[in-house]
Scaffold this active site. Structure first.
Site, mmCIF file in Angstrom:
data_model
loop_
_atom_site.group_PDB
_atom_site.id
_atom_site.type_symbol
_atom_site.label_atom_id
_atom_site.label_comp_id
_atom_site.label_asym_id
_atom_site.label_seq_id
_atom_site.Cartn_x
_atom_site.Cartn_y
_atom_site.Cartn_z
ATOM 1 N N GLU A 41 0.832 -1.217 0.000
ATOM 2 C CA GLU A 41 0.000 0.000 0.000
ATOM 3 C C GLU A 41 0.865 1.266 0.000
ATOM 4 O O GLU A 41 0.373 2.356 0.300
ATOM 5 C CB GLU A 41 -0.956 0.016 1.198
ATOM 6 C CG GLU A 41 -1.927 -1.151 1.267
ATOM 7 C CD GLU A 41 -3.037 -1.127 0.207
ATOM 8 O OE1 GLU A 41 -3.029 -0.227 -0.663
ATOM 9 O OE2 GLU A 41 -3.891 -2.028 0.246
ATOM 10 N N HIS B 296 -3.053 1.883 8.075
ATOM 11 C CA HIS B 296 -4.128 1.148 7.406
ATOM 12 C C HIS B 296 -4.348 -0.133 8.191
ATOM 13 O O HIS B 296 -3.395 -0.858 8.487
ATOM 14 C CB HIS B 296 -3.739 0.835 5.956
ATOM 15 C CG HIS B 296 -4.598 -0.240 5.360
ATOM 16 N ND1 HIS B 296 -5.970 -0.144 5.287
ATOM 17 C CD2 HIS B 296 -4.281 -1.463 4.846
ATOM 18 C CE1 HIS B 296 -6.455 -1.237 4.741
ATOM 19 N NE2 HIS B 296 -5.451 -2.064 4.475
ATOM 20 N N HIS C 142 -7.639 -3.334 9.429
ATOM 21 C CA HIS C 142 -8.885 -4.014 9.054
ATOM 22 C C HIS C 142 -9.789 -4.178 10.284
ATOM 23 O O HIS C 142 -9.989 -5.309 10.746
ATOM 24 C CB HIS C 142 -8.572 -5.398 8.462
ATOM 25 C CG HIS C 142 -7.685 -5.407 7.250
ATOM 26 N ND1 HIS C 142 -7.067 -6.548 6.770
ATOM 27 C CD2 HIS C 142 -7.314 -4.410 6.391
ATOM 28 C CE1 HIS C 142 -6.361 -6.267 5.684
ATOM 29 N NE2 HIS C 142 -6.482 -4.965 5.441
ATOM 30 N N HIS D 159 -12.916 -3.297 2.962
ATOM 31 C CA HIS D 159 -11.489 -3.593 3.093
ATOM 32 C C HIS D 159 -10.942 -3.161 4.464
ATOM 33 O O HIS D 159 -10.515 -4.002 5.238
ATOM 34 C CB HIS D 159 -10.717 -2.934 1.934
ATOM 35 C CG HIS D 159 -9.240 -3.168 1.978
ATOM 36 N ND1 HIS D 159 -8.403 -2.827 0.951
ATOM 37 C CD2 HIS D 159 -8.437 -3.688 2.942
ATOM 38 C CE1 HIS D 159 -7.151 -3.142 1.264
ATOM 39 N NE2 HIS D 159 -7.149 -3.664 2.481
#
Ligand code: 13P
Ligand code: ZN
Length: 269
Positions: free
Chosen positions: A119, A142, A144, A214
């Protein structure tokens, strides 16, 4: 062992925060396998000795040209590396990169040639945008988070500011500690430049954005603060789901109560 962190207590403190947060992500169940990634702009800790360190990788393309990143340095989680491993060994599961003068490529300089997260286009585009705006934010995360991702599987929650208002209304602290709310990015291929572009657009108005089906992408001054914003939002999602599981739609705080919070805490929205 020779490490870029040796005799650099300020830099080591930042990386230790990354390791601490990586442990929280694993404990919360937000970091299955290699899920999630972290990058930190560490340029302020870079001395002449670091500037002179040779590349330990070939020159790699970023996938975008990012003019504000010229000569910047980042700590990046390694691609395919586990947060639970990074929590114990941040420099074996991540690396320090130097952005080259073309602003479109980078090299790894320390400690080991661990390839940065897939990413990276999103993370570096975000850092470029933050610097261009004169922001003091240095960390991007980032991850989840289960309940927040679950919400995005229903179109209603993807509508602009619907989830923000709902989550703010579950418990007063959420508005106080995630005052810009939750932006929404419709599904895009992971690691794509399209995902990076959509993310920087949304981050103009929010500190935390959802990547539909996501995960979330969050920015703040340091990694602990970025984690806190995601944590308070996911706590609200858990309260919402708990109420639904008890068989009722939660009332939520009223618009007047939320307005009162904004005035009392000098919040932007
Ligand atoms: P990396 O292992 O490349 O960081 O990817 C994890 C992830 O969550 C991709 O969206
Ligand atoms: Zn992901």
């Amino acid at each position: 062992m020779e490490s870029i962190l040796n005799n650099r207590p300020e830099l080591a403190a930042e990386i230790n925060k990354v390791a601490e947060v990586a442990g929280y992500l694993w404990q919360k169940g937000w970091a299955e396998r290699n899920g999630g990634n972290i990058t930190i702009n560490i340029t302020e800790y870079v001395d002449d000795e670091i500037k002179a360190m040779p590349a330990i990788s070939e020159v790699k393309p970023i996938g975008a040209t990012l003019p504000y990143l010229k000569g910047c340095y980042f700590y990046c989680k390694g691609t395919n590396k586990r947060m639970r491993d990074l929590a114990r060994q941040p420099m074996a599961n991540g690396s320090v990169i130097r952005i080259l003068d073309d602003c479109a490529s980078y090299v790894i300089i320390a400690d080991e040639p661990v390839n940065p997260t897939s990413e990276l286009p999103s993370h570096l585009s975000v850092h470029n945008n933050l610097i261009s705006k004169g922001s003091n934010y240095k960390a991007s995360l980032h991850t989840h988070p289960i309940e927040l991702v679950a919400l995005t599987h229903n179109k209603k929650f993807m509508e602009k500011d619907y989830a923000s208002n709902l989550l703010w209304s579950m418990i007063p602290e959420t508005k106080a500690f995630c005052p810009r709310g939750l932006g929404m990015v419709p599904y895009k291929l992971p690691s794509s430049v399209e995902l990076a572009e959509a993310t920087i657009n949304e981050l103009d108005d929010y500190d935390v954005v959802m990547w539909e089906k996501h995960g979330v992408f969050a920015v703040d001054t340091d990694i602990m603060a970025a984690f806190d914003q995601v944590d308070v939002l996911n706590k609200s999602a858990l309260i919402y789901i708990a109420a639904k599981n008890m068989g009722f739609e939660p009332d939520g705080m009223s618009q007047e109560q939320m307005k009162e919070m904004s005035v009392a805490f000098h919040l932007p929205k």
